[in-house]
Design a protein around this motif. Structure first.
Motif, mmCIF file in Angstrom:
data_model
loop_
_atom_site.group_PDB
_atom_site.id
_atom_site.type_symbol
_atom_site.label_atom_id
_atom_site.label_comp_id
_atom_site.label_asym_id
_atom_site.label_seq_id
_atom_site.Cartn_x
_atom_site.Cartn_y
_atom_site.Cartn_z
ATOM 1 N N ILE A 60 0.844 -1.204 0.000
ATOM 2 C CA ILE A 60 0.000 0.000 0.000
ATOM 3 C C ILE A 60 0.875 1.248 0.000
ATOM 4 C CG2 ILE A 60 -1.670 1.320 1.352
ATOM 5 C CD1 ILE A 60 -2.741 -1.405 2.370
ATOM 6 N N PHE A 61 1.911 1.234 0.828
ATOM 7 C CA PHE A 61 2.839 2.372 0.907
ATOM 8 C C PHE A 61 3.465 2.655 -0.454
ATOM 9 C CE2 PHE A 61 7.287 3.719 1.427
ATOM 10 C CZ PHE A 61 7.129 4.891 2.152
ATOM 11 N N TYR A 62 3.939 1.621 -1.141
ATOM 12 C CA TYR A 62 4.592 1.799 -2.444
ATOM 13 C C TYR A 62 3.582 2.201 -3.513
ATOM 14 C CZ TYR A 62 7.907 0.974 -6.241
ATOM 15 O OH TYR A 62 8.737 1.142 -7.331
ATOM 16 N N ALA A 63 2.408 1.570 -3.495
ATOM 17 C CA ALA A 63 1.397 1.843 -4.520
ATOM 18 C C ALA A 63 0.800 3.236 -4.394
ATOM 19 C CB ALA A 63 0.280 0.803 -4.443
ATOM 20 N N TRP A 64 0.957 3.871 -3.233
ATOM 21 C CA TRP A 64 0.406 5.217 -3.042
ATOM 22 C C TRP A 64 0.992 6.189 -4.056
ATOM 23 C CZ3 TRP A 64 -3.452 5.794 0.467
ATOM 24 C CH2 TRP A 64 -3.917 7.087 0.690
ATOM 25 N N TRP A 65 2.227 5.932 -4.473
ATOM 26 C CA TRP A 65 2.889 6.803 -5.456
ATOM 27 C C TRP A 65 2.320 6.562 -6.845
ATOM 28 C CZ3 TRP A 65 6.660 4.845 -9.105
ATOM 29 C CH2 TRP A 65 7.207 5.840 -9.920
ATOM 30 N N LYS A 66 2.448 5.345 -7.349
ATOM 31 C CA LYS A 66 1.910 4.982 -8.660
ATOM 32 C C LYS A 66 1.481 3.516 -8.611
ATOM 33 C CE LYS A 66 4.155 8.064 -12.017
ATOM 34 N NZ LYS A 66 2.909 8.572 -12.590
ATOM 35 N N PRO A 67 0.179 3.250 -8.534
ATOM 36 C CA PRO A 67 -0.273 1.849 -8.440
ATOM 37 C C PRO A 67 0.189 0.988 -9.613
ATOM 38 C CG PRO A 67 -2.073 3.369 -7.971
ATOM 39 C CD PRO A 67 -0.937 4.205 -8.475
ATOM 40 N N GLU A 68 0.388 1.613 -10.784
ATOM 41 C CA GLU A 68 0.765 0.824 -11.954
ATOM 42 C C GLU A 68 2.182 0.257 -11.872
ATOM 43 O OE1 GLU A 68 0.897 5.254 -13.304
ATOM 44 O OE2 GLU A 68 -0.186 3.978 -11.892
ATOM 45 N N TYR A 69 2.991 0.736 -10.916
ATOM 46 C CA TYR A 69 4.354 0.214 -10.768
ATOM 47 C C TYR A 69 4.493 -0.746 -9.590
ATOM 48 C CZ TYR A 69 6.588 3.274 -14.222
ATOM 49 O OH TYR A 69 6.993 3.886 -15.386
ATOM 50 N N VAL A 70 3.394 -1.102 -8.942
ATOM 51 C CA VAL A 70 3.491 -1.898 -7.726
ATOM 52 C C VAL A 70 4.029 -3.298 -8.004
ATOM 53 C CG1 VAL A 70 1.170 -2.907 -7.771
ATOM 54 C CG2 VAL A 70 2.254 -2.347 -5.576
ATOM 55 N N TRP A 71 3.954 -3.738 -9.258
ATOM 56 C CA TRP A 71 4.457 -5.068 -9.620
ATOM 57 C C TRP A 71 5.974 -5.161 -9.593
ATOM 58 C CZ3 TRP A 71 7.766 -4.737 -13.743
ATOM 59 C CH2 TRP A 71 7.654 -3.589 -14.531
ATOM 60 N N LEU A 72 6.677 -4.007 -9.690
ATOM 61 C CA LEU A 72 8.122 -4.048 -9.915
ATOM 62 C C LEU A 72 8.900 -4.683 -8.762
ATOM 63 C CD1 LEU A 72 10.427 -3.412 -11.797
ATOM 64 C CD2 LEU A 72 10.510 -1.096 -10.844
ATOM 65 N N PRO A 73 8.690 -4.281 -7.492
ATOM 66 C CA PRO A 73 9.443 -4.965 -6.420
ATOM 67 C C PRO A 73 9.155 -6.458 -6.362
ATOM 68 C CG PRO A 73 8.398 -2.954 -5.599
ATOM 69 C CD PRO A 73 7.844 -3.201 -6.966
ATOM 70 N N TYR A 74 7.916 -6.859 -6.703
ATOM 71 C CA TYR A 74 7.576 -8.286 -6.715
ATOM 72 C C TYR A 74 8.344 -9.018 -7.815
ATOM 73 C CZ TYR A 74 3.698 -7.584 -3.449
ATOM 74 O OH TYR A 74 2.943 -7.308 -2.339
ATOM 75 N N LEU A 75 8.440 -8.393 -8.977
ATOM 76 C CA LEU A 75 9.191 -9.009 -10.078
ATOM 77 C C LEU A 75 10.663 -9.166 -9.711
ATOM 78 C CD1 LEU A 75 9.543 -9.959 -13.029
ATOM 79 C CD2 LEU A 75 9.884 -7.549 -13.649
ATOM 80 N N LEU A 76 11.258 -8.115 -9.152
ATOM 81 C CA LEU A 76 12.674 -8.175 -8.786
ATOM 82 C C LEU A 76 12.915 -9.230 -7.709
ATOM 83 C CD1 LEU A 76 13.450 -4.340 -8.731
ATOM 84 C CD2 LEU A 76 14.143 -6.000 -10.464
ATOM 85 N N MET A 77 11.991 -9.309 -6.743
ATOM 86 C CA MET A 77 12.128 -10.336 -5.709
ATOM 87 C C MET A 77 12.041 -11.728 -6.319
ATOM 88 S SD MET A 77 9.947 -12.614 -4.051
ATOM 89 C CE MET A 77 10.356 -13.799 -2.773
ATOM 90 N N ALA A 78 11.113 -11.942 -7.258
ATOM 91 C CA ALA A 78 10.961 -13.256 -7.891
ATOM 92 C C ALA A 78 12.220 -13.638 -8.659
ATOM 93 C CB ALA A 78 9.744 -13.249 -8.817
ATOM 94 N N ILE A 79 12.798 -12.676 -9.385
ATOM 95 C CA ILE A 79 14.047 -12.958 -10.111
ATOM 96 C C ILE A 79 15.129 -13.405 -9.148
ATOM 97 C CG2 ILE A 79 15.909 -11.895 -11.443
ATOM 98 C CD1 ILE A 79 13.771 -10.100 -12.744
ATOM 99 N N ALA A 80 15.265 -12.666 -8.034
ATOM 100 C CA ALA A 80 16.325 -12.982 -7.079
ATOM 101 C C ALA A 80 16.069 -14.306 -6.367
ATOM 102 C CB ALA A 80 16.450 -11.850 -6.056
ATOM 103 N N TYR A 81 14.846 -14.510 -5.894
ATOM 104 C CA TYR A 81 14.557 -15.710 -5.095
ATOM 105 C C TYR A 81 14.686 -16.982 -5.926
ATOM 106 C CZ TYR A 81 12.261 -19.045 -2.056
ATOM 107 O OH TYR A 81 11.998 -20.142 -1.289
#
Length: 464
Positions: free
Chosen positions: A37-58
């Motif tokens: 929620i904190f991150y999406a407050w800026w731009k909801p359309e970019y909320v997927w990015l930290p999830y994508l980066l985490m998935a790549i790393a994990y």
């Protein structure tokens, strides 16, 4: 959502209440939901990015650790890190490469018209540390995915650091502290120090600094000098203020974050400065770039090369602009010169120079370099530097009268900079009675709100 904004105080009040009533075993999920929620407050359309980066790393780490041969494991680690950097390169450097690097061949212009996602650099560096530390067997590859996601998303450090190693946060997430061990008054005091730095010092000085750089070609000598020294104070109070607030918020949630600053303007050399300024980035560059390049193991020439590569890339990390490249190169040259002097000249004759001379020289070098960091282009940077040296002084008396408040703030900052230490804050809070501590904290909040008139500018490092 700025830490210093009213909407964040509402968000955190709700989050903190839910945190207090949530059993420890469910707090990872609370961190994930709240931080999203904190991150999406800026731009909801970019909320997927930290999830994508985490998935790549994990999943990249799992793939890396399944390799049977060390050579294959190293090769896979390189592939995963390269994939992790793709979004950062695309969002941050595509237009710079096309326009500024290849402009003579391409004709310039924009390839992509995309807003830089908040915190993409910090998230990328955080996950790189996770991948490399697992590869080096410094951290377990068996960490649960929900823990790694909370490690990345934990909102106090999500947007602008500190850049955390896995061992600095993940064990705390897996083994949360009991409520009895929390120090709420100390946490609020540390947050308050950051709030005052941001609203009273950084944002107030920013107005004047911005006006000078917007008309750099017309700057007088007093304007250029005040803008130069003012930005030195502004960027420190802005960034260390953010860090103080992040550390205070994390303390309220039972998490200890590392401090990012240690009175950097008290450094007596440029080497000492980089041990004190943005420490988590400095040590990240050392451990994950400088040392893998060879460090100082292969002789003086290679050491200088590695320092220059590290600092140039460190400058470019801050922004896709030639000003940041120049800033990084000049800092690299200064670091290389100091290392060379210490080895070739054995530094003995410099031991006789008073420490305050080194502090003064280091601060002025850093302040001159901040001009390249702040200026929107090389032309504006040279305009400000030229004005500081040969600009007019004809209106100096009127200028000082008109900007007495900014000058007073800068003087006040330097008077107290050497005491800027969280340990001092915690000790002071512990030693004083509540009837003294709380009025002092309320007075600082009242001052910050009055000076800022209830508004706050964006943190400088949100752009990086």
């Amino acid at each position: 959502m700025l830490f210093s904004s009213p909407v964040f105080f509402v968000f955190f009040a709700v989050y903190f209440i839910i945190h207090l009533v949530t059993p420890a075993r469910w707090r990872l999920y609370l961190i994930t939901v709240g931080s999203t929620i904190f991150y999406a407050w800026w731009k909801p359309e970019y909320v997927w990015l930290p999830y994508l980066l985490m998935a790549i790393a994990y999943f990249g780490v799992l793939w890396m650790m399944n390799a049977k041969l060390e050579r294959s494991r190293k090769h896979r680690a390189g592939i995963v890190i390269a994939l992790l950097f793709v979004p950062l390169v695309v969002f941050k450097y595509t237009n710079f490469i096309y326009n500024d690097v290849l402009g003579a061949l391409t004709g310039g212009g924009k390839v992509l018209d995309l807003t830089l996602p908040l915190g993409v650099s910090f998230v990328t560096f955080t996950l790189t540390a996770y991948i490399v530390d697992v590869y080096r067997d410094k951290f377990s590859s068996q960490t649960r995915p929900q823990t790694v996601l909370a490690y990345v998303l934990f909102f106090p450090h999500l947007i602008a650091g500190p850049i955390l190693r896995p061992n600095e946060l993940i064990p705390q997430l897996e083994h949360p502290k009991s409520r009895k061990s929390l120090l709420p008054v100390a946490a609020i005091a540390v947050f308050t120090v950051g709030l005052v730095k941001k609203l009273v010092f950084a944002d107030t000085i920013a107005g004047f600094v911005d006006s000078v750089y917007a008309h750099a070609g017309a700057a007088t000598a007093p304007e250029a000098l005040l803008a130069m020294y003012g930005f030195s104070v502004q960027i420190y109070c802005d960034f260390s203020g953010y860090t103080d607030m992040a550390i205070g918020l994390a303390m309220l949630l039972g998490i200890r974050l590392p401090n990012n600053f240690a009175q950097p303007y008290c450094a007596d050399s440029i080497v000492d400065f980089w041990r004190r300024w943005h420490k988590t980035l400095s040590f990240w560059l050392r451990d994950y770039l400088y040392i893998p390049l060879g460090g100082n193991r292969e002789g003086k020439v290679y050491e200088i090369r590695n320092v220059m590569i590290t600092m140039t890339l460190g400058g470019l990390w801050h922004g896709a602009s030639w000003t940041f490249v120049v800033w990084g190169i000049l800092h690299g040259a200064a670091l290389s010169s100091v290392h060379a002097a210490r080895k070739l000249l054995r530094w003995s004759w410099l031991d006789k120079i008073p420490r305050w001379v080194g502090v003064l020289a280091t601060f002025h070098f850093v302040s001159l370099m901040w001009v390249f960091f702040r200026a929107p282009g090389l032309g504006q940077a040279t305009d400000v530097l030229r004005a500081a040296v040969v600009g007019s002084w004809s209106d100096a008396p009127q200028f000082f009268n008109a900007h007495l408040f900014e000058i007073l703030l800068i003087a006040l900052f330097f008077a107290f900079h050497r005491y800027d230490d969280h340990r001092r804050v915690r000790i002071a809070v512990a030693r004083q009675r509540p009837e003294i501590v709380w009025p002092l904290l309320l007075a600082q909040w009242a001052l910050a709100i009055t000076v800022s008139q209830g508004s706050s500018a964006k943190f400088i490092y949100f752009d990086f």
